[in-house]
Write an enzyme that holds these catalytic residues in place. Structure first.
Site, mmCIF file in Angstrom:
data_model
loop_
_atom_site.group_PDB
_atom_site.id
_atom_site.type_symbol
_atom_site.label_atom_id
_atom_site.label_comp_id
_atom_site.label_asym_id
_atom_site.label_seq_id
_atom_site.Cartn_x
_atom_site.Cartn_y
_atom_site.Cartn_z
ATOM 1 N N HIS A 155 0.872 -1.182 0.000
ATOM 2 C CA HIS A 155 0.000 0.000 0.000
ATOM 3 C C HIS A 155 0.903 1.223 0.000
ATOM 4 C CE1 HIS A 155 0.966 0.805 4.214
ATOM 5 N NE2 HIS A 155 0.677 -0.453 4.484
ATOM 6 N N ASP B 283 -0.215 -19.540 12.930
ATOM 7 C CA ASP B 283 1.054 -20.012 13.469
ATOM 8 C C ASP B 283 1.163 -19.646 14.952
ATOM 9 O OD1 ASP B 283 4.078 -19.758 14.070
ATOM 10 O OD2 ASP B 283 4.023 -20.819 12.159
ATOM 11 N N SER C 115 3.369 -4.854 7.119
ATOM 12 C CA SER C 115 2.853 -4.588 5.768
ATOM 13 C C SER C 115 3.956 -4.826 4.741
ATOM 14 C CB SER C 115 2.364 -3.140 5.658
ATOM 15 O OG SER C 115 1.236 -2.932 6.454
#
Length: 426
Positions: free
Chosen positions: A246, A374, A389
């Protein structure tokens, strides 16, 4: 009289039904199908659009289409309400015209065959520093001058505008701009600004601040942004990289930050704040701004990621082997992994579950919904946290995308972007 009203209402209902019937294919073709589909040359790709449309394709010997039973389709008109296997044996593109009942053309889709490509899935957490193009306006205010409040820029400059030049002099830093204002001695300043994508000139007259005894115009501005993020991929052939999934936006204006220059640097993680419902977690660290710690340069800030080139030494330091990329038609719900170095001890691979795949979504940075499963990663972070991110997502031995956002009310879940969308910008 009542019969006439009933007939009138019936006629309107029939008319509206016909309009809805005709409008539906237009809606389906324009909102649920892309204008462009990509696939790897020589590889068989499964497409399952499941929509009541037909497609007319200018088929040549390099395009092979099979039905769900692996039978060759020889005609140039195919139904899109059943699964199709498509192979293009040569690089290039072909146009597919979508039609309603094979009669009414609705949309043209470009199908592109691209060469086989491998990228290094990275996962390195880095410091990010970008300098804005000009200075970015964060706020417009007022101050006291000659016993009354003034606001020289009110109604002329807005939050989110970029100031590029003053009296013909290029502005690169906040200091540049302040010096021009202070030296103005109340003379008019002609500013070149970028307002909502359009360049224009405006004239501002500075006023003397009573409290600070210097000339001001009443703006809050910034010229740089720093943060932490994860590199998604590196192209080993040319050193190009993509990160974040992004764009970098200003937290106050929520506008994509226009950049002049940028660097990725080494970062030392100092704290991991775990995520909780309503409170996203984050990575905290110290960015090493020494020139010897620079890992690469940033050349583009786009809504779907930041892009640039890494140094040769950084490429050599990568321990992950290059992997092929997967286009959207190959991605499916189920098991996958994310790769990221959260502790500085090396990149690790953590198990995730892809819960939803929105192919050809109108929100490209939210094409995937992923859930962290996980146990080690959940113990470390409680899920997805800010700074992750850009973490590459791997499925079936291929790079399929990157982590982009966390769900505020459930930190174990978040969005991801298809790698295909990231690569389309650089």
């Amino acid at each position: 009289m009542r019969n006439k009203k009933r007939k009138h209402m019936l006629a309107w209902c029939v008319f509206l039904f016909i309009c809805m019937l005709l409008a539906t294919p237009f809606v389906v073709s324009n909102f649920f199908l892309p204008s462009e589909i990509k696939l790897i040359v020589g590889e068989e790709h499964l497409f399952n659009f499941d929509i009541p449309l037909k497609a007319s394709i200018l088929k040549d010997s390099s395009v092979i289409i099979k039905d769900a039973k692996e039978q060759f389709i020889e005609t140039n008109t195919i139904n899109l309400n059943k699964p199709l296997y498509v192979t293009m044996e040569e690089e290039g593109s072909t146009d597919v015209t979508l039609s309603f009942m094979g009669l009414i053309p609705l949309k043209t889709v470009s199908v592109q065959a691209l060469p086989y490509q491998t990228l290094i899935p990275c996962g390195d957490v880095v410091g990010i520093k970008v300098d804005t193009k000009g200075v970015l306006v964060l706020g417009v205010g007022e101050f006291e001058s000659e016993d009354h409040l003034v606001s020289p820029c009110k109604g002329i400059i807005e939050v989110g505008d970029q100031i590029l030049a003053c009296n013909g002099n290029k502005i690169e830093t906040k200091e540049d701009f302040r010096n021009y204002i202070e030296a103005s001695d109340a003379s008019n300043l002609v500013l070149d600004i970028l307002h909502k994508g359009e360049e224009k000139k405006v004239t501002i007259t500075p006023c003397l601040s009573k409290s600070e005894n210097e000339y001001k115009i009443g703006l809050w501005i910034k010229d740089s942004t720093q943060g932490i993020g994860t590199i998604t991929y590196i192209n080993p052939q040319n050193g190009h990289f993509g990160a974040l999934g992004h764009g970098i936006t200003d937290t106050q204006t929520h506008i994509l930050t226009p950049i002049r220059t940028g660097e990725i640097m080494k970062v030392f993680i100092t704290r991991i704040t775990k995520g909780a419902k309503g409170m996203p977690g984050e990575l905290s660290g110290v960015i090493d701004y020494d020139t010897s710690s620079q890992l690469g340069t940033i050349t583009m800030n786009h809504a779907l990621g930041i892009y640039g080139e890494v140094d040769e030494e950084f490429i050599k330091a990568q321990t992950n082997e290059p992997l092929p990329i997967a286009f959207q038609d190959e991605v499916h719900e189920g098991k996958a992994t994310v790769m990221v170095d959260l502790t500085g001890d090396g990149i690790k691979e953590y198990e995730v579950e892809i819960q939803k795949v929105s192919k050809y979504s109108t929100e490209p940075s939210k094409g995937l919904v992923i859930k962290i499963v996980d146990k080690e990663l959940l113990k470390l972070t409680n899920g997805i946290i800010q700074g992750m991110s850009g973490s590459p997502i791997i499925q079936d031995g291929k790079i399929i995308g990157a982590v982009t956002h966390v769900f505020v009310n459930d930190p174990t879940k978040g969005y991801g972007i298809f790698i295909e969308n990231m690569l389309s910008n650089y």
